[in-house]
Write an enzyme that holds these catalytic residues in place. Structure first.
Site, PDB file in Angstrom:
ATOM      1  N   HIS A 133       0.606  -7.247  17.803  1.00 19.80           N
ATOM      2  CA  HIS A 133      -0.366  -8.338  17.898  1.00 19.80           C
ATOM      3  C   HIS A 133      -1.263  -8.114  19.104  1.00 19.80           C
ATOM      4  O   HIS A 133      -0.813  -7.599  20.122  1.00 19.80           O
ATOM      5  CB  HIS A 133       0.326  -9.692  18.099  1.00 19.80           C
ATOM      6  CG  HIS A 133       1.433  -9.973  17.156  1.00 19.80           C
ATOM      7  ND1 HIS A 133       2.729  -9.644  17.426  1.00 19.80           N
ATOM      8  CD2 HIS A 133       1.430 -10.541  15.947  1.00 19.80           C
ATOM      9  CE1 HIS A 133       3.481 -10.008  16.415  1.00 19.80           C
ATOM     10  NE2 HIS A 133       2.716 -10.562  15.493  1.00 19.80           N
TER      11      HIS A 133
ATOM     12  N   LYS B 267       0.844  -1.203   0.000  1.00 20.03           N
ATOM     13  CA  LYS B 267       0.000   0.000   0.000  1.00 20.03           C
ATOM     14  C   LYS B 267       0.878   1.252   0.000  1.00 20.03           C
ATOM     15  O   LYS B 267       0.623   2.187  -0.762  1.00 20.03           O
ATOM     16  CB  LYS B 267      -0.926   0.003   1.217  1.00 20.03           C
ATOM     17  CG  LYS B 267      -1.991  -1.073   1.148  1.00 20.03           C
ATOM     18  CD  LYS B 267      -2.758  -1.170   2.452  1.00 20.03           C
ATOM     19  CE  LYS B 267      -3.762  -2.317   2.387  1.00 20.03           C
ATOM     20  NZ  LYS B 267      -4.455  -2.511   3.672  1.00 20.03           N
TER      21      LYS B 267
END
Length: 117
Positions: free
Chosen positions: A103, A62
């Site tokens: 995470h 991206k």
């Protein structure tokens, strides 16, 4: 000068399901060096590692403006740790930018910042 910024988040459960279904998913996403690191991890960490690398590579694509495809494949992008464990992002073997991977219990997320000299 900042030339690109990318962010991605992925569900650990989805990655776990894809990884258990077939090793082809991890082999498509991870480079040989990353696969060797993956093999040394516990089952729980394997999912976090794979999901984190997937998110980081998507975020890079991206930021790069290409997306994943012919101009930029998962195999062209590699996440390597320095001696302190800090991840770096390499595109076609050249260090290209900054990456942060995180995470939670349910998600892995990554942000990539590309810069030019």
């Amino acid at each position: 000068m900042i030339t690109g910024i990318g962010l991605d988040i992925t569900e650990l459960q989805r990655v776990r399901r894809l990884d258990k279904k077939s090793p082809k998913f991890r082999e498509r996403v991870l480079t040989d060096r990353e696969l060797a690191e993956y093999a040394l991890l516990s089952e729980k960490r394997k999912t976090e590692f794979l999901a984190g690398r997937f998110a980081a590579k998507e975020a890079f694509a991206k930021a790069n403006g290409t997306g994943i495809g012919k101009a930029c494949s998962f195999q062209d992008i590699e996440i390597r740790k320095d001696s302190n464990g800090k991840p770096g992002i390499y595109f076609q073997q050249l260090e290209t930018g900054l990456v942060s991977i995180t995470h939670t219990k349910e998600y892995a997320a990554a942000q990539v910042l590309l810069q030019s000299n």
